[in-house]
Design a protein around this motif. Structure first.
Motif: not given
Length: 720
Positions: A654-659
């Motif tokens: 999965v692609l997740i933004e930082n934090g």
């Protein structure tokens, strides 16, 4: 095309050079000796001094874009010793001298168009320049009439917005009150000016917007009234180009960034030519002279090869200078190489031959150049890994004489090669030997349970008392003997086990017997059972007997209701380098018997653990792609084969933004059970049927959620 542009074109055509004058000896030519300029109030007086008196005012013309005034002086040479001079008096910036044969052109370069008057007094030519009365300060320069005003009532602007495009361009979106608003666009110095003709601007839109944080060429946008118009001042930076379009009542200006290319004559991404326009009219003129004219017009440094010879006849009207140069080169079979602001022009074959010789010379030098040895100390990259890149046969970075060895103990690479290749390897090592960014992955596993159970039951039985004479045990009569044993005398308080009171005048005494198994004489035996909480059910007992206390009716009611809620939170976390797999686990290992190939048995272990396995990848825009495996196993029920393992796992990428936090999976289960045990027929009797059945109801809910949160660790080992 408006009237002003037509006048500019006519003025440009009027100034085309027609060099058909016979050559005059240098001794008979006049020459320009000096120039001077002074600002007097709102006017600028320019004076040119010649060696010989001028007979009349020389031919002249002016153009508006770029703003210039040109004077053609026949039989005149440039005696100043240079091709241009800086003036910076009022709107006059520089003076340029162009020499073509025996004819000289004096060009005054202006910031904005100006009106002028020329007067000749002996050896001095005076030019008085004043601001152009017919053109306001706001409308100077090249004006692009995007939309023509309909001449009706005034217009309005409803909104001004700014957006960033996908390619990094800045979009200024203006919502108009009507689609017939007149719009003029022009470039004014480093800024872009948009005028909305006969328009009104609300007070809420009269503001200055700082949009530098969007990362586009546009830095500021300023909207304000200008006379009867509305002016939008756009302030970009760097190299840029603009594009404008209108859809119904929405007007959009796009300002796109332009990457500088030193090999191009003009910068920009649009097709075609973008140089300033000029007009040329030459008959049988030397090619080198035409190239000098273009060099003086563009302020470029042009180096012409000695092999460039020949004459040509050329007549061009209002064409970009880069197109004119391209036409000249194609006509004479020439080519050019550009380096910064220097252009080298030569025949195509000569350029190709020279470049080939340069490459061959470099190759020969590399074959004879002495080798050097350099040591590269690696800090973050393994030397064994980097040396495979340097010595790869498919893409060798060393020369054919170069070599490289590695010292694994000190993590160093020793390279022996020529100086040029060592410089290249030094850049490669500097780019590869960098610390790998790290990511902390935190997983939260939340398991929530909601259990509800309810059970109801009853037990009903009949007991009989046998009369005994003289304390002996009766063997007949109405007694029921199914394995009962003698009990203690009856307790007057109504309990079993107390002394029995004597009956006056009667030799008969009685005893109460109880069954050896309390369930033997139960007519109904449907008690409540335990629920999933393993809690004991509560009971309520009641005994009824006749007047002679010889028959008893025993009734016992059982009931249990349980409601439980629970939440288990597990939070494993691990820190790992970019694109490096990491794992962490906690739990137990369950032993079990396993047969071996020899027929004996051995003890093996199976894991029942909470584990997290991740592999992060940091994207260039600061997000994180996470390949994750989460296992939550626990010991289950015990079977004959061993202990079962309850397992729950999630595997995904999965692609997740930082934090940021994202739910990567969830399991929801619900178990409902309704069970009734009853005596046929009696259990269905309304009201009384309750004593002849038991009921059990169960509603269990379980929900499992898995959360993932990646955080990029900066160079100071702080979590961002």
């Amino acid at each position: 095309m408006n009237i002003l542009n037509r006048l500019m074109r006519i003025a440009g055509l009027a100034g085309c050079l027609a060099l058909a004058v016979p050559t005059v000896a240098h001794s008979q030519l006049n020459s320009l000796e000096s120039i001077a300029a002074a600002q007097q109030g709102g006017r600028v007086v320019f004076r040119a001094t010649f060696k010989e008196p001028l007979k009349q005012v020389p031919g002249n013309f002016s153009i508006a874009q770029p703003a210039r005034i040109a004077f053609d002086l026949p039989d005149t040479m440039n005696g100043t010793g240079h091709n241009s001079e800086t003036i910076n008096a009022g709107e006059v910036r520089t003076a340029t001298f162009v020499q073509v044969g025996n004819r000289m052109r004096l060009v005054l370069n202006l910031s904005n168009p100006m009106s002028y008057e020329t007067e000749v007094d002996g050896r001095t030519m005076s030019v008085t320049l004043s601001s152009n009365v017919g053109v306001s300060a706001g409308n100077r320069g090249q004006v692009q009439r995007f939309a023509t005003d309909d001449g009706g009532s005034s217009h309005g602007i409803k909104d001004i917005d700014f957006r960033r495009g996908p390619a990094g361009e800045g979009r200024i979106v203006v919502e108009l009150a009507d689609a017939s608003t007149g719009i003029d666009i022009r470039q004014q110095g480093p800024n872009l000016v948009v005028d909305f003709v006969r328009s009104q601007l609300p007070e809420s839109l009269r503001r200055r917007l700082n949009v530098s944080d969007f990362g586009t060429p546009v830095q500021n946008i300023n909207a304000f009234p200008q006379g009867g118009n509305v002016r939008l001042l756009i302030e970009p930076k760097g190299l840029w180009e603009h594009n404008a379009y209108q859809t119904d009542r929405q007007f959009v200006v796009e300002v796109k960034p332009v990457n500088y290319d030193p090999n191009r004559l003009t910068q920009g991404t649009r097709g075609g030519y973008k140089g300033e326009k000029l007009s040329l009219n030459f008959q049988n003129i030397d090619v080198r002279s035409v190239l000098n004219v273009i060099a003086d017009f563009t302020d470029l440094n042009i180096i012409t090869s000695d092999t460039v010879q020949g004459n040509l006849t050329l007549r061009l009207k209002d064409v970009p200078w880069d197109q004119a140069l391209d036409i000249i080169l194609q006509t004479r079979g020439l080519d050019m190489r550009k380096n910064g602001n220097v252009i080298w022009i030569a025949p195509r074959d000569e350029l190709a031959t020279k470049e080939k010789l340069e490459l061959e010379a470099k190759q020969q030098i590399s074959d004879l150049e002495p080798l050097r040895t350099e040591t590269f100390q690696l800090n973050y990259t393994k030397a064994d890994t980097l040396i495979k890149v340097l010595t790869d046969e498919k893409q060798k970075m060393l020369s054919k004489r170069g070599s490289a060895v590695v010292d694994s103990r000190t993590n160093q690479i020793f390279v022996q090669d020529i100086a040029a290749r060592l410089d290249e390897i030094r850049r490669i090592v500097a780019a590869a030997d960098v610390p790998v960014r790290q990511v902390m992955i935190e997983a939260r596993i939340v398991e929530a349970t909601d259990n509800f159970g309810r059970t109801l039951g009853a037990r009903l039985g009949i007991n009989t008392i046998n009369p005994i004479l003289g304390g002996g045990l009766a063997t007949g009569g109405n007694s029921i003997d199914t394995g009962w044993q003698t009990a203690q005398p009856f307790n007057p308080q109504g309990n079993l086990g107390g002394p029995i009171p004597a009956i006056p005048g009667s030799p008969i005494t009685t005893t109460i017997t109880q069954p050896t198994n309390p369930n033997d004489l139960m007519s109904v035996n449907l008690p409540a059972t335990r629920t999933t909480t393993n809690a004991q059910p509560g009971s309520f007992a009641l005994s009824l007997f006749n007047a002679g206390m010889t028959r008893f009716l025993n009734l016992e009611l059982n009931a249990l209701e349980s409601d439980g809620k629970g939440k288990i939170i597990s939070s494993p976390r691990v820190v790992t380098a970019n694109q490096t797999e990491a794992a962490i686990e906690q739990g137990t290992e369950i032993p079990y018997q396993q047969a071996t190939s020899s027929g004996a048995t051995a003890v093996a272990f199976r894991k029942a653990v909470l584990s997290l396995k991740v592999k992060p990848q940091i994207t260039p825009d600061g997000n994180v792609i996470v390949e994750v495996q989460v296992h939550k196993d626990s010991p289950g029920t015990v079977t004959q084969a061993g202990v079962a393992i309850d397992t729950k796992n999630v595997t995904t990428a999965v692609l997740i933004e930082n934090g940021g936090t994202v739910v990567i999976g969830g399991i929801y289960t619900q178990n409902e059970l309704n069970q009734i045990n009853k005596i046929p027929l009696l259990g269905d009797v309304p009201g009384l049927g309750f004593f002849f059945r038991n009921t059990y109801k169960q509603d269990n809910k379980t929900e499992l959620l898995v959360f993932i949160t990646p955080r990029i660790v900066d160079d100071r080992l702080n979590i961002r």
